[in-house]
Design a protein around this motif. Structure first.
Motif, PDB file in Angstrom:
ATOM      1  N   ASP A  20     -19.888 -11.813 -27.075  1.00  0.00           N
ATOM      2  CA  ASP A  20     -20.128 -10.737 -28.039  1.00  0.00           C
ATOM      3  C   ASP A  20     -21.519 -10.123 -27.865  1.00  0.00           C
ATOM      4  O   ASP A  20     -21.671  -8.907 -27.908  1.00  0.00           O
ATOM      5  N   TYR A  23     -21.511  -8.087 -24.668  1.00  0.00           N
ATOM      6  CA  TYR A  23     -20.739  -6.864 -24.886  1.00  0.00           C
ATOM      7  C   TYR A  23     -21.592  -5.808 -25.604  1.00  0.00           C
ATOM      8  O   TYR A  23     -21.636  -4.642 -25.199  1.00  0.00           O
ATOM      9  N   ASN A  27     -23.217  -2.472 -23.521  1.00  0.00           N
ATOM     10  CA  ASN A  27     -22.660  -1.192 -23.953  1.00  0.00           C
ATOM     11  C   ASN A  27     -23.603  -0.408 -24.852  1.00  0.00           C
ATOM     12  O   ASN A  27     -23.224   0.619 -25.413  1.00  0.00           O
ATOM     13  N   ARG A  43     -14.551  -6.028 -22.601  1.00  0.00           N
ATOM     14  CA  ARG A  43     -14.699  -7.461 -22.863  1.00  0.00           C
ATOM     15  C   ARG A  43     -14.093  -8.266 -21.717  1.00  0.00           C
ATOM     16  O   ARG A  43     -14.625  -9.303 -21.340  1.00  0.00           O
TER      17      ARG A  43
END
Length: 177
Positions: A20, A23, A27, A43
């Motif tokens: 997480d 990610y 991004n 992911r």
């Protein structure tokens, strides 16, 4: 796997539960200019990356470690990249994601730990970093960590239609010949 411990931070290998954080970081368009990212990562792709993150630096020429803050939370990443055992050098990249975790000495200690590892365990002669001309905080951080600005690459990075200079910072291992 290696774990490097300081007074403020711990550097450890990436784990599946870091997905997480990775990610969100990969991004976050604020970091795309320096990372060379041009499109979002899924992911799925990042999960595959994490599954292969354990590979040896001598094989893949890079190593990414999580920066764990004093409260045990993942606050950033530190990378060794373009490892060149022939010429005894390696690049260094660092990102502390949240503003509230910056300017607290976490980045400086992470740099100190990873540079000591690179000099001692990888036996490199130098560690280098590329820093964009307007990233004054990073320039101060690396200078405070003993890096010297040795070159400027003019119009090196093109971002949003404009060219930017990039500075080369180096730290030489005095005991490596």
């Amino acid at each position: 796997m290696i774990e490097l411990k300081g007074e403020k931070v711990v550097l450890r290998a990436l784990e599946p539960e870091d997905l997480d954080f990775l990610y969100l970081l990969e991004n976050d368009t604020r970091f795309w200019e320096v990372s060379g990212t041009q499109q979002p990562y899924s992911r799925h792709v990042l999960k595959q990356y994490l599954e292969n993150a354990h590979r040896d630096i001598y094989e893949v020429k890079q190593m990414r470690m999580a920066i764990i803050g004093p409260d045990g939370d993942l606050i950033g990443l530190i990378d060794l990249f373009d490892f060149d055992p022939k010429n005894l050098r390696v690049g260094l990249g660092l990102v502390v994601r949240a503003e509230e975790d910056r300017n607290k000495g976490f980045g400086a200690e992470a740099i100190e730990l990873i540079v000591a590892f690179a000099f001692k365990s990888l036996n490199v002669r130098q560690v280098y970093a590329h820093i964009l001309e307007d990233n004054l905080a990073s320039m101060r951080l690396f200078e405070k960590s003993g890096f010297i600005r040795t070159a400027t690459k003019k119009d090196w990075i093109r971002w949003q239609g404009e060219f930017r200079d990039q500075h080369l910072y180096q730290k030489i291992n005095p005991s490596c010949t």
